[in-house]
Motif scaffolding. Structure first.
Motif, PDB file in Angstrom:
ATOM      1  N   LEU A 127       1.222  13.316   1.074  1.00 40.54           N
ATOM      2  CA  LEU A 127       2.340  12.662   1.760  1.00 40.54           C
ATOM      3  C   LEU A 127       2.105  11.162   1.882  1.00 40.54           C
ATOM      4  O   LEU A 127       3.038  10.363   1.760  1.00 40.54           O
ATOM      5  CB  LEU A 127       2.535  13.279   3.146  1.00 40.54           C
ATOM      6  CG  LEU A 127       3.136  14.689   3.189  1.00 40.54           C
ATOM      7  CD1 LEU A 127       3.111  15.236   4.603  1.00 40.54           C
ATOM      8  CD2 LEU A 127       4.577  14.666   2.662  1.00 40.54           C
ATOM      9  N   GLN A 128       0.847  10.772   2.138  1.00 40.24           N
ATOM     10  CA  GLN A 128       0.536   9.351   2.285  1.00 40.24           C
ATOM     11  C   GLN A 128       0.751   8.587   0.980  1.00 40.24           C
ATOM     12  O   GLN A 128       1.182   7.431   0.991  1.00 40.24           O
ATOM     13  CB  GLN A 128      -0.918   9.179   2.751  1.00 40.24           C
ATOM     14  CG  GLN A 128      -1.161   9.570   4.195  1.00 40.24           C
ATOM     15  CD  GLN A 128      -0.410   8.684   5.161  1.00 40.24           C
ATOM     16  OE1 GLN A 128       0.629   9.072   5.699  1.00 40.24           O
ATOM     17  NE2 GLN A 128      -0.900   7.487   5.385  1.00 40.24           N
ATOM     18  N   SER A 183       5.565   3.630  -0.695  1.00 38.49           N
ATOM     19  CA  SER A 183       4.856   4.817  -0.209  1.00 38.49           C
ATOM     20  C   SER A 183       4.479   4.569   1.244  1.00 38.49           C
ATOM     21  O   SER A 183       4.574   3.439   1.752  1.00 38.49           O
ATOM     22  CB  SER A 183       3.591   5.067  -1.036  1.00 38.49           C
ATOM     23  OG  SER A 183       2.618   4.070  -0.773  1.00 38.49           O
ATOM     24  N   ARG A 184       4.036   5.616   1.908  1.00 33.55           N
ATOM     25  CA  ARG A 184       3.629   5.453   3.303  1.00 33.55           C
ATOM     26  C   ARG A 184       2.408   4.547   3.418  1.00 33.55           C
ATOM     27  O   ARG A 184       2.182   3.929   4.455  1.00 33.55           O
ATOM     28  CB  ARG A 184       3.341   6.825   3.930  1.00 33.55           C
ATOM     29  CG  ARG A 184       4.592   7.664   4.135  1.00 33.55           C
ATOM     30  CD  ARG A 184       4.255   9.050   4.665  1.00 33.55           C
ATOM     31  NE  ARG A 184       5.454   9.828   4.963  1.00 33.55           N
ATOM     32  CZ  ARG A 184       6.138  10.524   4.066  1.00 33.55           C
ATOM     33  NH1 ARG A 184       5.751  10.518   2.781  1.00 33.55           N
ATOM     34  NH2 ARG A 184       7.223  11.204   4.413  1.00 33.55           N
ATOM     35  N   GLY A 198       8.178  11.088  -6.192  1.00 31.67           N
ATOM     36  CA  GLY A 198       7.137  11.562  -7.090  1.00 31.67           C
ATOM     37  C   GLY A 198       5.764  11.386  -6.509  1.00 31.67           C
ATOM     38  O   GLY A 198       5.583  10.738  -5.467  1.00 31.67           O
ATOM     39  N   ALA A 199       4.794  11.971  -7.177  1.00 30.40           N
ATOM     40  CA  ALA A 199       3.408  11.838  -6.731  1.00 30.40           C
ATOM     41  C   ALA A 199       2.962  10.383  -6.889  1.00 30.40           C
ATOM     42  O   ALA A 199       3.346   9.703  -7.844  1.00 30.40           O
ATOM     43  CB  ALA A 199       2.499  12.756  -7.534  1.00 30.40           C
ATOM     44  N   GLY A 200       2.155   9.942  -5.959  1.00 31.88           N
ATOM     45  CA  GLY A 200       1.679   8.568  -6.017  1.00 31.88           C
ATOM     46  C   GLY A 200       0.480   8.423  -6.932  1.00 31.88           C
ATOM     47  O   GLY A 200       0.033   9.382  -7.576  1.00 31.88           O
ATOM     48  N   ASP A 201      -0.032   7.220  -7.019  1.00 28.35           N
ATOM     49  CA  ASP A 201      -1.207   6.952  -7.837  1.00 28.35           C
ATOM     50  C   ASP A 201      -2.411   7.716  -7.296  1.00 28.35           C
ATOM     51  O   ASP A 201      -2.567   7.894  -6.078  1.00 28.35           O
ATOM     52  CB  ASP A 201      -1.517   5.453  -7.843  1.00 28.35           C
ATOM     53  CG  ASP A 201      -0.389   4.643  -8.470  1.00 28.35           C
ATOM     54  OD1 ASP A 201       0.332   5.223  -9.317  1.00 28.35           O
ATOM     55  OD2 ASP A 201      -0.239   3.461  -8.105  1.00 28.35           O
ATOM     56  N   ILE A 209     -10.086  10.700   4.107  1.00 31.67           N
ATOM     57  CA  ILE A 209     -10.451  12.016   4.633  1.00 31.67           C
ATOM     58  C   ILE A 209     -11.355  11.852   5.863  1.00 31.67           C
ATOM     59  O   ILE A 209     -11.217  12.574   6.853  1.00 31.67           O
ATOM     60  CB  ILE A 209     -11.158  12.854   3.540  1.00 31.67           C
ATOM     61  CG1 ILE A 209     -10.144  13.260   2.462  1.00 31.67           C
ATOM     62  CG2 ILE A 209     -11.810  14.098   4.142  1.00 31.67           C
ATOM     63  CD1 ILE A 209     -10.747  13.992   1.285  1.00 31.67           C
ATOM     64  N   GLY A 210     -12.239  10.877   5.805  1.00 35.75           N
ATOM     65  CA  GLY A 210     -13.091  10.602   6.956  1.00 35.75           C
ATOM     66  C   GLY A 210     -12.274  10.205   8.184  1.00 35.75           C
ATOM     67  O   GLY A 210     -12.567  10.637   9.301  1.00 35.75           O
ATOM     68  N   GLN A 211     -11.241   9.393   7.974  1.00 39.82           N
ATOM     69  CA  GLN A 211     -10.376   9.005   9.085  1.00 39.82           C
ATOM     70  C   GLN A 211      -9.649  10.213   9.663  1.00 39.82           C
ATOM     71  O   GLN A 211      -9.514  10.353  10.876  1.00 39.82           O
ATOM     72  CB  GLN A 211      -9.360   7.970   8.605  1.00 39.82           C
ATOM     73  CG  GLN A 211      -9.957   6.613   8.280  1.00 39.82           C
ATOM     74  CD  GLN A 211      -8.919   5.648   7.766  1.00 39.82           C
ATOM     75  OE1 GLN A 211      -7.746   5.750   8.087  1.00 39.82           O
ATOM     76  NE2 GLN A 211      -9.350   4.707   6.934  1.00 39.82           N
TER      77      GLN A 211
END
Length: 625
Positions: free
Chosen positions: A181-182, A529-530, A574-577, A588-590
């Motif tokens: 989503l990000q 993107s977000r 669409g999917a981002g980079d 992921i750590g955040q």
């Protein structure tokens, strides 16, 4: 020095965090439960939070934020919400103390030693310095024993909080979905209905500007101002002298403080077990020991060649002088059981296998008076100044109140200079130095002070710093004439009406778009993107990313106050980079940190329900004053 610290940088970093976090929230002295005067502010189980402790924690937070933020409105740091947040921090800390005690959690001596050793403020040339350690604590009015007890408790609480936080898990599926989503990319187009395009359609009613002026006259007042004079009584301005006989008497009565314990200087070669595994590390250490025994004079050269200790290998393994309690226990036991010039066998610690060579033994001795005279004099002066200031503060407060028509008597008695200010307003400004204090400004602009121009009460603007001030010249608030403001008011009202027209037109066009009537001249495609939405105004972020991508194109609109109304068309999702590994792991750590934080907050809420928490609202209000 500090073998355990040098051989594992991760441990250093962890302990730095452990020490920094509790002190950042609670301050060095926040664990002292001694009460001050007056009712307690709160009670958590059987632990009380006194007004004195609350006020100290409040001041520490205010000073810390001022140092970080620079000039900041004092009201932001002295309001009910801020005080409540400070009290909640103290309550949370007490809850963890109670729960840690119940679970019998306890930080060991080695952990405390390593934690203190890793604090930069206690280091000199990158190594722990006992003298610096003691000097820093003295400057804060603390003893080593008291500080070490606080560090032990901090580590214990971190142990509990860390255990709870680690129970907050984030599944791979959830984290992958959030990352998707990000990074999701949306292609949108925009049409801006600018406020300026509707100004020509606006016609203000006769007298609209005059009516607005009359209805909102307070907006057009120039605020009242005052020039003041003031005096500052500070502890650092109190002069005290200490006689040689007092210094000698103190030294004779506290000689236990000036005993310099035995210290030893050693070199070592470390073969890290983490690097090779325990069995291979021991075998290698035995091979190196055999070389050392064949060539004792080449110890330094062999340390540079074989040692896994990055802090000492380049110096031939030299660790400098150290005392008891400064090394991990197996290393200490070996070093203090050797004679000068002796080389040990294999010594195992948590970090691997050591070969130690003892270079020098510095016997315990008593520091002579000449060496510590300056230190004692400083301590005695500080204590005498504190006593003298306490007496002076009371006399100063009484004098500015009893002779309230002038600051001259207080200035004469305490040898203070009467300072003059420029024009000040009711808004406290830190740039005004002593007159930047909100409580002092409030006292200056009180009705009684403005009317009679009498001295304010003595206001504590900082620890051990009192100020009294009085108005010498006052300018009341004045209403600016309508004629000078009329063009500005008319322009503002016209802009407001144009904004309403833009919004109404935009909402009508959005309704048409959603019904299938799309005849707008859309702007160029924007890919957002977000994680990167810089091409969108902040107000448009949520509407754009909330558009349903199930049926395209999709439409939305958003009012942009002062600018108009914006319409957006979503054409493609669409999917981002793909994220590189470093950024991916960072995100992921955040996410995991957020999950851990949420878990800890839930746990603290449960503790509040388990232990009785009483907030004395009346005492809290009293402490605000």
């Amino acid at each position: 020095m500090f073998d355990a610290v040098r051989n594992n940088k991760k441990i250093v970093q962890v302990f730095l965090v452990l020490i920094a976090l509790p002190f950042a929230f609670f301050g060095l002295d926040s664990y002292v439960n001694g009460g001050g005067a007056g009712a307690d502010v709160a009670k958590v189980g059987n632990i009380k939070i006194s007004q004195q402790e609350f006020q100290q924690s409040l001041r520490e937070q205010q000073e810390r934020l001022r140092a970080q933020l620079g000039q900041v409105d004092p009201k932001m740091l002295d309001n009910p919400e801020f005080r409540k947040a400070i009290l909640n921090d103290l309550v949370d800390q007490r809850l963890l103390v109670l729960e840690a005690g119940k679970r019998r959690l306890f930080a060991g001596n080695d952990a405390v030693v390593n934690a203190i050793a890793s604090i930069e403020a206690f280091q000199q040339d990158g190594k722990f310095s006992q003298e610096r350690y003691e000097a820093v604590l003295r400057s804060q009015g603390m003893s080593p024993a008291g500080f070490e007890a606080q560090v032990r408790q901090d580590l214990t609480l971190q142990q509990l909080a860390g255990t709870i936080a680690r129970t907050g898990t984030l599944s791979t599926t959830v984290s992958e979905r959030i990352l998707a989503l990000q990074t999701e990319q949306r292609e949108v187009q925009e049409v801006l209905l600018a406020t300026a395009d509707y100004l020509g359609k606006v016609k203000l009613a006769d007298g609209a500007a005059r009516k607005f002026y009359d209805d909102n006259s307070k907006q057009f007042e120039t605020p009242d101002q005052a020039r003041v004079e003031y005096v500052v009584l500070a502890q650092n301005s109190v002069e005290v002298k200490v006689a040689d006989s007092e210094i000698k008497a103190w030294y004779d009565g506290h000689k236990d403080r000036y005993q310099q314990p035995e210290e030893r200087r050693a070199s070592h070669i470390l073969i890290a077990s983490e690097k090779l595994g325990k069995d291979k590390a021991r075998a290698k250490a035995e091979e190196v020991l055999a070389e050392v025994q064949k060539k004792p004079a080449a110890f330094g050269e062999l340390a540079r060649k074989y040692s896994d200790d990055p802090g000492s290998a380049a110096q031939g393994g030299d660790l400098g002088f150290f005392g008891r309690g400064m090394m991990v226990k197996p290393f200490e036991d070996a070093a203090f059981g050797m004679k000068e010039g002796e080389t040990s066998g294999i010594v195992e610690s948590d970090f691997g296998f050591h070969i130690i060579r003892l270079a020098t033994v510095r016997a315990a001795k008593e520091k002579p008076l000449a060496e510590v005279r300056g230190e004692i004099e400083s301590e005695l002066k500080a204590a005498a100044a504190a006593r003298k200031f306490a007496e002076a503060a009371e006399a100063f407060s009484n004098l500015v109140y009893e002779q309230s028509d002038s600051l001259q008597p207080a200035a004469d008695q305490f040898k203070l200079k009467i300072e003059q200010s420029g024009w000040l307003g009711r808004q406290a400004n830190p740039a005004n130095g002593p007159l930047g204090n909100a409580k002092l400004i409030e006292a200056l602009f009180s009705e009684e002070s403005v009317k009679s121009k009498r001295n304010t009460e003595a206001v504590e603007i900082a620890p051990n710093t009192l100020v009294s001030a009085r108005i010498v010249e006052y300018k009341p608030a004045a209403l600016q004439p309508f004629e000078s403001l009329q063009p500005t008011i008319e322009k503002m009202l016209a802009s407001q009406e144009a904004q309403k027209l833009a919004k109404a037109d935009g909402e009508a066009r959005l309704a048409a778009l959603k019904s299938g009537d799309d005849k707008l001249a859309w702007g160029g495609v924007k890919r957002v993107s977000r994680m990167d939405a810089r091409q969108l105004p902040p107000a448009a972020l949520q509407p754009v990313f909330r558009m349903n991508a199930g049926k395209l194109p999709a439409y939305t609109g958003v009012e942009l106050p002062g600018s108009g109304y914006a319409l957006y068309r979503l054409n493609k999702v669409g999917a981002g980079d793909k994220l590189d590994d470093v950024r991916r792991q960072g995100l992921i750590g955040q996410l995991r940190s957020l999950a851990a934080q949420e878990e800890l907050e839930i746990y603290l809420s449960a503790l509040r329900a388990r232990y009785k928490v009483e907030i004395n609202e009346k005492a809290l209000t009293a402490s605000e004053r």
